[in-house]
Design a protein around this motif. Structure first.
Motif, PDB file in Angstrom:
ATOM      1  N   GLY A  39      37.618  44.619  52.167  1.00  0.00           N
ATOM      2  CA  GLY A  39      38.663  44.044  53.001  1.00  0.00           C
ATOM      3  C   GLY A  39      39.998  44.720  52.782  1.00  0.00           C
ATOM      4  N   LYS A  40      41.024  44.143  53.357  1.00  0.00           N
ATOM      5  CA  LYS A  40      42.351  44.737  53.297  1.00  0.00           C
ATOM      6  C   LYS A  40      43.012  44.478  51.953  1.00  0.00           C
ATOM      7  CE  LYS A  40      43.205  44.551  58.207  1.00  0.00           C
ATOM      8  NZ  LYS A  40      44.091  44.097  59.263  1.00  0.00           N
ATOM      9  N   TYR A  41      43.884  45.394  51.566  1.00  0.00           N
ATOM     10  CA  TYR A  41      44.633  45.299  50.310  1.00  0.00           C
ATOM     11  C   TYR A  41      45.424  43.998  50.246  1.00  0.00           C
ATOM     12  CZ  TYR A  41      48.367  46.410  46.977  1.00  0.00           C
ATOM     13  OH  TYR A  41      49.267  46.370  45.949  1.00  0.00           O
ATOM     14  N   LYS A  42      46.112  43.667  51.308  1.00  0.00           N
ATOM     15  CA  LYS A  42      46.998  42.504  51.284  1.00  0.00           C
ATOM     16  C   LYS A  42      46.250  41.175  51.211  1.00  0.00           C
ATOM     17  CE  LYS A  42      49.383  41.437  54.878  1.00  0.00           C
ATOM     18  NZ  LYS A  42      50.386  41.570  55.873  1.00  0.00           N
ATOM     19  N   ASP A  43      44.990  41.147  51.572  1.00  0.00           N
ATOM     20  CA  ASP A  43      44.235  39.890  51.578  1.00  0.00           C
ATOM     21  C   ASP A  43      43.472  39.629  50.286  1.00  0.00           C
ATOM     22  OD1 ASP A  43      45.071  39.389  54.162  1.00  0.00           O
ATOM     23  OD2 ASP A  43      43.382  40.452  55.041  1.00  0.00           O
ATOM     24  N   THR A  44      43.556  40.537  49.319  1.00  0.00           N
ATOM     25  CA  THR A  44      42.716  40.408  48.126  1.00  0.00           C
ATOM     26  C   THR A  44      43.496  40.025  46.865  1.00  0.00           C
ATOM     27  OG1 THR A  44      42.866  42.800  47.796  1.00  0.00           O
ATOM     28  CG2 THR A  44      40.960  41.977  48.994  1.00  0.00           C
ATOM     29  N   TRP A  45      44.691  39.431  47.014  1.00  0.00           N
ATOM     30  CA  TRP A  45      45.434  38.948  45.854  1.00  0.00           C
ATOM     31  C   TRP A  45      44.773  37.676  45.339  1.00  0.00           C
ATOM     32  CZ3 TRP A  45      48.796  41.872  43.410  1.00  0.00           C
ATOM     33  CH2 TRP A  45      49.383  42.929  44.100  1.00  0.00           C
ATOM     34  N   ALA A  46      44.596  37.592  44.019  1.00  0.00           N
ATOM     35  CA  ALA A  46      43.906  36.457  43.402  1.00  0.00           C
ATOM     36  C   ALA A  46      44.687  35.976  42.177  1.00  0.00           C
ATOM     37  CB  ALA A  46      42.500  36.860  42.990  1.00  0.00           C
ATOM     38  N   GLU A  63      48.243  30.822  30.754  1.00  0.00           N
ATOM     39  CA  GLU A  63      48.803  31.842  31.636  1.00  0.00           C
ATOM     40  C   GLU A  63      48.046  31.889  32.947  1.00  0.00           C
ATOM     41  OE1 GLU A  63      48.374  35.523  29.441  1.00  0.00           O
ATOM     42  OE2 GLU A  63      46.472  35.952  30.396  1.00  0.00           O
ATOM     43  N   CYS A  64      48.754  32.288  33.968  1.00  0.00           N
ATOM     44  CA  CYS A  64      48.164  32.576  35.264  1.00  0.00           C
ATOM     45  C   CYS A  64      48.561  33.998  35.617  1.00  0.00           C
ATOM     46  CB  CYS A  64      48.679  31.624  36.339  1.00  0.00           C
ATOM     47  SG  CYS A  64      48.009  29.971  36.230  1.00  0.00           S
ATOM     48  N   LYS A  65      47.571  34.824  35.880  1.00  0.00           N
ATOM     49  CA  LYS A  65      47.824  36.209  36.231  1.00  0.00           C
ATOM     50  C   LYS A  65      47.539  36.389  37.713  1.00  0.00           C
ATOM     51  CE  LYS A  65      44.898  39.587  35.105  1.00  0.00           C
ATOM     52  NZ  LYS A  65      44.153  40.567  34.294  1.00  0.00           N
ATOM     53  N   VAL A  66      48.524  36.909  38.457  1.00  0.00           N
ATOM     54  CA  VAL A  66      48.338  37.222  39.865  1.00  0.00           C
ATOM     55  C   VAL A  66      48.036  38.706  39.944  1.00  0.00           C
ATOM     56  CG1 VAL A  66      49.373  37.187  42.154  1.00  0.00           C
ATOM     57  CG2 VAL A  66      49.968  35.418  40.498  1.00  0.00           C
ATOM     58  N   TRP A  67      46.896  39.039  40.521  1.00  0.00           N
ATOM     59  CA  TRP A  67      46.481  40.435  40.567  1.00  0.00           C
ATOM     60  C   TRP A  67      45.659  40.701  41.827  1.00  0.00           C
ATOM     61  CZ3 TRP A  67      41.255  42.178  38.954  1.00  0.00           C
ATOM     62  CH2 TRP A  67      40.362  41.132  38.862  1.00  0.00           C
ATOM     63  N   ASN A  68      45.535  41.967  42.153  1.00  0.00           N
ATOM     64  CA  ASN A  68      44.734  42.342  43.304  1.00  0.00           C
ATOM     65  C   ASN A  68      43.304  42.540  42.818  1.00  0.00           C
ATOM     66  OD1 ASN A  68      43.579  43.936  45.550  1.00  0.00           O
ATOM     67  ND2 ASN A  68      45.658  43.681  46.322  1.00  0.00           N
ATOM     68  N   ALA A  69      42.430  41.639  43.187  1.00  0.00           N
ATOM     69  CA  ALA A  69      41.092  41.571  42.612  1.00  0.00           C
ATOM     70  C   ALA A  69      40.208  42.768  42.961  1.00  0.00           C
ATOM     71  CB  ALA A  69      40.402  40.287  43.061  1.00  0.00           C
ATOM     72  N   THR A  70      40.354  43.339  44.140  1.00  0.00           N
ATOM     73  CA  THR A  70      39.464  44.420  44.539  1.00  0.00           C
ATOM     74  C   THR A  70      40.137  45.789  44.566  1.00  0.00           C
ATOM     75  OG1 THR A  70      39.923  43.990  46.866  1.00  0.00           O
ATOM     76  CG2 THR A  70      37.994  42.910  45.903  1.00  0.00           C
TER      77      THR A  70
END
Length: 128
Positions: A49-56, A67-74
């Motif tokens: 999928g798209k880069y912008k839609d894969t933030w997790a 802690e909560c880590k925001v990262w681009n999963a794919t």
């Protein structure tokens, strides 16, 4: 800034739920990154999928930390390249430079002061 051990923090009777605050700001960061990330067909990953839609959000709740880590999963490999720019080398055009598309640092800069304020509000503290 002085840090408090999470075990000591949990023994305090505080009207502040720090885990909910951390989770809510991680969700705000994820939403903002999804909205502000570059949307370009050349950046798109064919399989995931798209880069912008894969933030997790990845949450870790340890004995002495949360802690909560925001990262681009794919497409995590692209985050540094897109944020800072990079050299492009191809056979057709030779060497070039891909300009930076900052989206992570502005998100961090906009949410950090609000997060710090939310975590340091005046509350009544009583030891259990």
């Amino acid at each position: 800034m002085k840090y408090v051990d999470i075990e000591k923090f949990d023994r305090l009777d505080i009207k502040l739920d720090y885990k909910d605050i951390v989770r809510s700001y991680a969700k705000k960061a994820q939403d903002k990154l999804k909205a502000n990330s570059p949307d370009d067909k050349r950046i798109q990953d064919r399989k995931n999928g798209k880069y912008k839609d894969t933030w997790a959000i990845q949450e870790k709740d340890g004995k002495s930390y949360f802690e909560c880590k925001v990262w681009n999963a794919t497409n995590w490999q692209l985050t540094h390249l897109l944020e800072n720019g990079h050299v492009i080398v191809n056979k057709k055009n030779g060497v070039g430079w891909a300009s930076a598309k900052p989206h992570i640092k502005p998100t961090y800069d906009s949410l950090k002061p609000k997060f710090v304020t939310a975590m340091t509000t005046d509350t009544e503290i009583k030891i259990k």
